[in-house]
Motif scaffolding. Structure first.
Motif, mmCIF file in Angstrom:
data_model
loop_
_atom_site.group_PDB
_atom_site.id
_atom_site.type_symbol
_atom_site.label_atom_id
_atom_site.label_comp_id
_atom_site.label_asym_id
_atom_site.label_seq_id
_atom_site.Cartn_x
_atom_site.Cartn_y
_atom_site.Cartn_z
ATOM 1 N N ASN A 12 15.637 6.480 -63.737
ATOM 2 C CA ASN A 12 16.516 5.351 -64.038
ATOM 3 C C ASN A 12 15.911 4.550 -65.180
ATOM 4 O O ASN A 12 14.705 4.304 -65.203
ATOM 5 C CB ASN A 12 16.677 4.446 -62.819
ATOM 6 N N LEU A 13 16.765 4.144 -66.112
ATOM 7 C CA LEU A 13 16.345 3.293 -67.221
ATOM 8 C C LEU A 13 16.997 1.928 -67.047
ATOM 9 O O LEU A 13 18.184 1.841 -66.750
ATOM 10 C CB LEU A 13 16.781 3.900 -68.558
ATOM 11 N N GLU A 14 16.207 0.872 -67.225
ATOM 12 C CA GLU A 14 16.707 -0.488 -67.032
ATOM 13 C C GLU A 14 16.449 -1.316 -68.283
ATOM 14 O O GLU A 14 15.390 -1.221 -68.896
ATOM 15 C CB GLU A 14 15.991 -1.114 -65.839
ATOM 16 N N CYS A 15 17.415 -2.153 -68.626
ATOM 17 C CA CYS A 15 17.302 -3.026 -69.800
ATOM 18 C C CYS A 15 16.205 -4.062 -69.556
ATOM 19 O O CYS A 15 16.199 -4.737 -68.528
ATOM 20 C CB CYS A 15 18.635 -3.713 -70.063
ATOM 21 N N ILE A 16 15.292 -4.193 -70.512
ATOM 22 C CA ILE A 16 14.202 -5.156 -70.325
ATOM 23 C C ILE A 16 14.648 -6.574 -70.653
ATOM 24 O O ILE A 16 14.104 -7.527 -70.119
ATOM 25 C CB ILE A 16 12.950 -4.769 -71.139
ATOM 26 N N ASN A 17 15.662 -6.729 -71.513
ATOM 27 C CA ASN A 17 16.150 -8.074 -71.833
ATOM 28 C C ASN A 17 16.905 -8.685 -70.667
ATOM 29 O O ASN A 17 16.810 -9.886 -70.424
ATOM 30 C CB ASN A 17 17.049 -8.042 -73.068
ATOM 31 N N CYS A 18 17.675 -7.897 -69.947
ATOM 32 C CA CYS A 18 18.435 -8.411 -68.804
ATOM 33 C C CYS A 18 17.509 -8.855 -67.677
ATOM 34 O O CYS A 18 17.793 -9.831 -66.990
ATOM 35 C CB CYS A 18 19.379 -7.344 -68.267
ATOM 36 N N ALA A 19 16.429 -8.131 -67.485
ATOM 37 C CA ALA A 19 15.502 -8.469 -66.407
ATOM 38 C C ALA A 19 14.764 -9.773 -66.690
ATOM 39 O O ALA A 19 14.388 -10.492 -65.771
ATOM 40 C CB ALA A 19 14.506 -7.332 -66.212
ATOM 41 N N GLN A 20 14.576 -10.112 -67.970
ATOM 42 C CA GLN A 20 13.807 -11.301 -68.328
ATOM 43 C C GLN A 20 14.674 -12.501 -68.676
ATOM 44 O O GLN A 20 14.253 -13.635 -68.540
ATOM 45 C CB GLN A 20 12.917 -10.988 -69.532
ATOM 46 N N TYR A 32 20.791 2.968 -66.739
ATOM 47 C CA TYR A 32 21.235 4.312 -67.086
ATOM 48 C C TYR A 32 20.459 5.312 -66.244
ATOM 49 O O TYR A 32 19.303 5.068 -65.901
ATOM 50 C CB TYR A 32 20.962 4.622 -68.564
ATOM 51 N N THR A 33 21.076 6.439 -65.943
ATOM 52 C CA THR A 33 20.415 7.527 -65.231
ATOM 53 C C THR A 33 20.326 8.718 -66.169
ATOM 54 O O THR A 33 21.307 9.071 -66.820
ATOM 55 C CB THR A 33 21.212 7.925 -63.978
ATOM 56 N N THR A 34 19.145 9.317 -66.248
ATOM 57 C CA THR A 34 18.937 10.471 -67.112
ATOM 58 C C THR A 34 17.861 11.358 -66.496
ATOM 59 O O THR A 34 17.343 11.057 -65.425
ATOM 60 C CB THR A 34 18.556 10.023 -68.539
ATOM 61 N N GLN A 35 17.541 12.438 -67.181
ATOM 62 C CA GLN A 35 16.498 13.341 -66.709
ATOM 63 C C GLN A 35 15.411 13.458 -67.755
ATOM 64 O O GLN A 35 15.666 13.291 -68.946
ATOM 65 C CB GLN A 35 17.072 14.728 -66.439
ATOM 66 N N LYS A 36 14.200 13.743 -67.283
ATOM 67 C CA LYS A 36 13.100 13.985 -68.213
ATOM 68 C C LYS A 36 12.237 15.119 -67.686
ATOM 69 O O LYS A 36 12.230 15.412 -66.489
ATOM 70 C CB LYS A 36 12.271 12.730 -68.441
ATOM 71 N N ASN A 37 11.513 15.728 -68.593
ATOM 72 C CA ASN A 37 10.604 16.808 -68.254
ATOM 73 C C ASN A 37 9.210 16.214 -68.080
ATOM 74 O O ASN A 37 8.691 15.567 -68.987
ATOM 75 C CB ASN A 37 10.618 17.850 -69.376
ATOM 76 N N ARG A 38 8.624 16.403 -66.913
ATOM 77 C CA ARG A 38 7.309 15.814 -66.631
ATOM 78 C C ARG A 38 6.207 16.370 -67.522
ATOM 79 O O ARG A 38 5.266 15.665 -67.850
ATOM 80 C CB ARG A 38 6.923 16.074 -65.179
ATOM 81 N N ARG A 39 6.313 17.629 -67.884
ATOM 82 C CA ARG A 39 5.270 18.233 -68.727
ATOM 83 C C ARG A 39 5.286 17.671 -70.140
ATOM 84 O O ARG A 39 4.242 17.409 -70.724
ATOM 85 C CB ARG A 39 5.464 19.745 -68.804
ATOM 86 N N ASN A 40 6.473 17.494 -70.704
ATOM 87 C CA ASN A 40 6.572 17.026 -72.085
ATOM 88 C C ASN A 40 6.384 15.521 -72.217
ATOM 89 O O ASN A 40 5.865 15.049 -73.227
ATOM 90 C CB ASN A 40 7.932 17.409 -72.675
ATOM 91 N N THR A 41 6.839 14.756 -71.237
ATOM 92 C CA THR A 41 6.735 13.292 -71.293
ATOM 93 C C THR A 41 6.130 12.763 -69.995
ATOM 94 O O THR A 41 6.846 12.311 -69.106
ATOM 95 C CB THR A 41 8.116 12.643 -71.512
ATOM 96 N N ILE A 59 16.065 -2.103 -75.699
ATOM 97 C CA ILE A 59 15.147 -1.100 -75.154
ATOM 98 C C ILE A 59 15.329 -1.035 -73.644
ATOM 99 O O ILE A 59 15.342 -2.052 -72.960
ATOM 100 C CB ILE A 59 13.691 -1.452 -75.508
ATOM 101 N N HIS A 60 15.477 0.174 -73.146
ATOM 102 C CA HIS A 60 15.585 0.430 -71.712
ATOM 103 C C HIS A 60 14.343 1.203 -71.287
ATOM 104 O O HIS A 60 14.026 2.228 -71.885
ATOM 105 C CB HIS A 60 16.837 1.245 -71.395
ATOM 106 N N LYS A 61 13.643 0.704 -70.276
ATOM 107 C CA LYS A 61 12.422 1.344 -69.789
ATOM 108 C C LYS A 61 12.676 2.037 -68.463
ATOM 109 O O LYS A 61 13.535 1.626 -67.684
ATOM 110 C CB LYS A 61 11.321 0.306 -69.586
ATOM 111 N N GLU A 62 11.875 3.044 -68.220
ATOM 112 C CA GLU A 62 11.951 3.776 -66.958
ATOM 113 C C GLU A 62 11.434 2.887 -65.828
ATOM 114 O O GLU A 62 10.409 2.217 -65.975
ATOM 115 C CB GLU A 62 11.089 5.037 -67.069
#
Length: 65
Positions: A12-20, A32-41, A59-62
């Protein structure tokens, strides 16, 4: 049956501006929901995505589930 340590994971990615920031157009936090590869990132993912609450690209952070 899937293994517990899959290479590709859903995150899950969350907006850092909205949280602050409390002074927004609408109340809420963009996610946002997305997928990532653990080996590459192995580090936490940061992407620039559109936030409908801030009405701009931010910017949206995991986040942890």
């Amino acid at each position: 049956m899937a293994k517990s340590k899959d290479i590709r994971v859903t995150i899950n990615l969350e907006c850092i501006n909205c949280a602050q920031n409390d002074e927004k157009r609408k109340k809420g936090i963009s996610r946002y929901t997305t997928q990532k590869n653990r080996r590459n990132t192995p580090i936490r993912l940061e992407l620039k995505k559109f936030c409908c609450y801030c009405n701009k690209h931010t910017i949206h952070k995991e986040i942890k589930k």
